[in-house]
Design an enzyme around this catalytic site. Structure first.
Site, PDB file in Angstrom:
ATOM      1  N   PHE A  29       0.828  -1.211   0.000  1.00 13.25           N
ATOM      2  CA  PHE A  29       0.000   0.000   0.000  1.00 13.25           C
ATOM      3  C   PHE A  29       0.863   1.261   0.000  1.00 13.25           C
ATOM      4  CE2 PHE A  29      -1.983   2.791   3.435  1.00 13.25           C
ATOM      5  CZ  PHE A  29      -2.539   3.684   2.533  1.00 13.25           C
ATOM      6  N   ASP A  80      13.341 -11.450  -1.100  1.00 12.22           N
ATOM      7  CA  ASP A  80      12.971 -11.401   0.306  1.00 12.22           C
ATOM      8  C   ASP A  80      14.073 -10.748   1.124  1.00 12.22           C
ATOM      9  OD1 ASP A  80      12.230 -12.168   3.027  1.00 12.22           O
ATOM     10  OD2 ASP A  80      10.907 -13.643   2.098  1.00 12.22           O
ATOM     11  N   TYR A 168       4.560  -6.912  17.017  1.00  9.18           N
ATOM     12  CA  TYR A 168       4.787  -5.876  16.009  1.00  9.18           C
ATOM     13  C   TYR A 168       5.364  -4.609  16.648  1.00  9.18           C
ATOM     14  CZ  TYR A 168       3.807  -2.131  12.700  1.00  9.18           C
ATOM     15  OH  TYR A 168       3.928  -1.036  11.882  1.00  9.18           O
ATOM     16  N   ASP A 306      -4.215  -3.731  20.869  1.00  4.87           N
ATOM     17  CA  ASP A 306      -4.583  -2.383  20.425  1.00  4.87           C
ATOM     18  C   ASP A 306      -4.436  -1.383  21.568  1.00  4.87           C
ATOM     19  OD1 ASP A 306      -5.155  -3.118  17.869  1.00  4.87           O
ATOM     20  OD2 ASP A 306      -7.331  -3.121  18.105  1.00  4.87           O
TER      21      ASP A 306
END
Length: 347
Positions: A29, A80, A168, A306
């Site tokens: 994106f 990669d 992450y 979150d």
């Protein structure tokens, strides 16, 4: 303070003197938006992607938008970043590296922590090593607002730190530390950009790990109530992708001694609750379709990993890089909705 037209001047300078750019995650994106912006400025661009999350159709669309003449300045290397020799070969002819490749989902990192580490940390170190051994002028890399973890103060300032809430988030904290280490030990010049909830054209709405804005748009387009995790008061500093493109280019060419080897928040500096996001998207979509747009959302349990609220202080990027967001939330969402309506078929 840098003058308001600084970004336009940087664009004109690049057009007058093209550079060679390497973009990791070029079919993703954000990566594909960077490819398009640089090609439209007449730059020579090499993109690398393993297509784990990147999509070939993103590059197909970029080719059409860039035009045949500009597209000839693009080269794709399929491979990669987990392979050191591939990273080294890719960096040999680059002036600047814009590192976007990552396993970019908090939720996915909780399901696949080893893959997250291999790509986001080991892959990042491979890129640092490759850059150290070549003639790259500067690395600009994607960090994340997730690095603030459980730090509760708002707005988020770059000096703050908190405990990571996901693999992450931890991977991005580690990347920032490794970038600083390579600067101290090897003199490698880099700038880290902490992205806050980026959205815009070519963001994939499908799959279990899709971001909130494309998920909301897709659900509303289909006449379905979007899913909100939590009570709807969770808030984010949503940042349109063209603002992120601006930040990458400014960071790459910035020559201020006090601006390099730094971390910057990249956002708009506004906080929007998910309930309000839903209402705004429903309004924008209703103006384009005769289909009934759901005015109520479905609420689910708050998701692990979150954060409750996210809001950036962007004054450091404004002062040292000349970063000035061109798109607030309404303008960015309008362009995003237009893209989805033009490029995706409703069921």
């Amino acid at each position: 303070m840098i003058e308001d037209n600084h970004y336009q001047r940087v664009r004109e300078q690049l057009q007058a003197r093209p550079e060679r750019w390497l973009i990791t995650g070029a079919a993703g994106f954000i990566g594909s938006n960077l490819v398009l912006a640089l090609l439209q400025l007449g730059q020579s661009v090499t993109g690398i992607d393993n297509f784990l999350t990147g999509r070939r159709e993103n590059l197909t669309q970029v080719a059409a938008l860039a035009g045949a003449e500009n597209w000839r300045n693009f080269r794709l290397l399929e491979g990669d970043i987990r392979i050191p020799s591939f990273c080294l070969a890719a960096c040999r002819d680059a002036d600047y590296v814009l590192h976007q490749a990552a396993l970019g989902s908090v939720t996915r990192s909780l399901h696949e922590p080893q893959t997250c580490f291999q790509i986001n940390v080991s892959g990042f170190i491979n890129m640092l090593e490759a850059i150290r051994q070549t003639q790259v002028k500067k690395l600009v890399y994607a960090s994340s607002s997730a690095t603030y973890g459980d730090h509760a103060e708002l707005p988020k300032r770059e000096t703050a730190s908190g405990n990571a809430l996901s693999p992450y988030a931890l991977s991005k904290q580690i990347d920032e530390q490794y970038a600083r280490l390579y600067q101290r030990c090897y003199g490698l010049r880099s700038i880290g950009l902490r992205y806050f909830n980026v959205y815009g054209p070519r963001q994939d709405p499908s799959g279990a790990y899709a971001a909130v804005i494309p998920c909301f748009i897709e659900a509303l387009r289909q006449g379905q109530a979007p899913i909100i995790f939590g009570d709807g008061e969770t808030s984010r500093d949503f940042c349109f992708v063209e603002n992120v493109v601006q930040a990458n280019l400014l960071a790459a060419v910035c020559e201020r001694a006090d601006a390099c080897d730094q971390i910057y928040n990249i956002a708009v500096g506004q906080r929007t609750p998910l309930r309000e996001l839903h209402s705004l998207l429903a309004e924008l979509l209703a103006s384009h379709t005769a289909r009934a747009i759901p005015l109520q959302a479905q609420f689910r349990d708050f998701r692990a990993g979150d954060v409750k609220h996210s809001h950036a202080d962007i004054s450091k990027a404004a002062q040292l890089l000349g970063y000035q967001p061109t798109h607030d939330l309404r303008r960015g969402l309008q362009q995003t909705v237009n893209w989805y309506l033009s490029n995706r078929q409703a069921a």
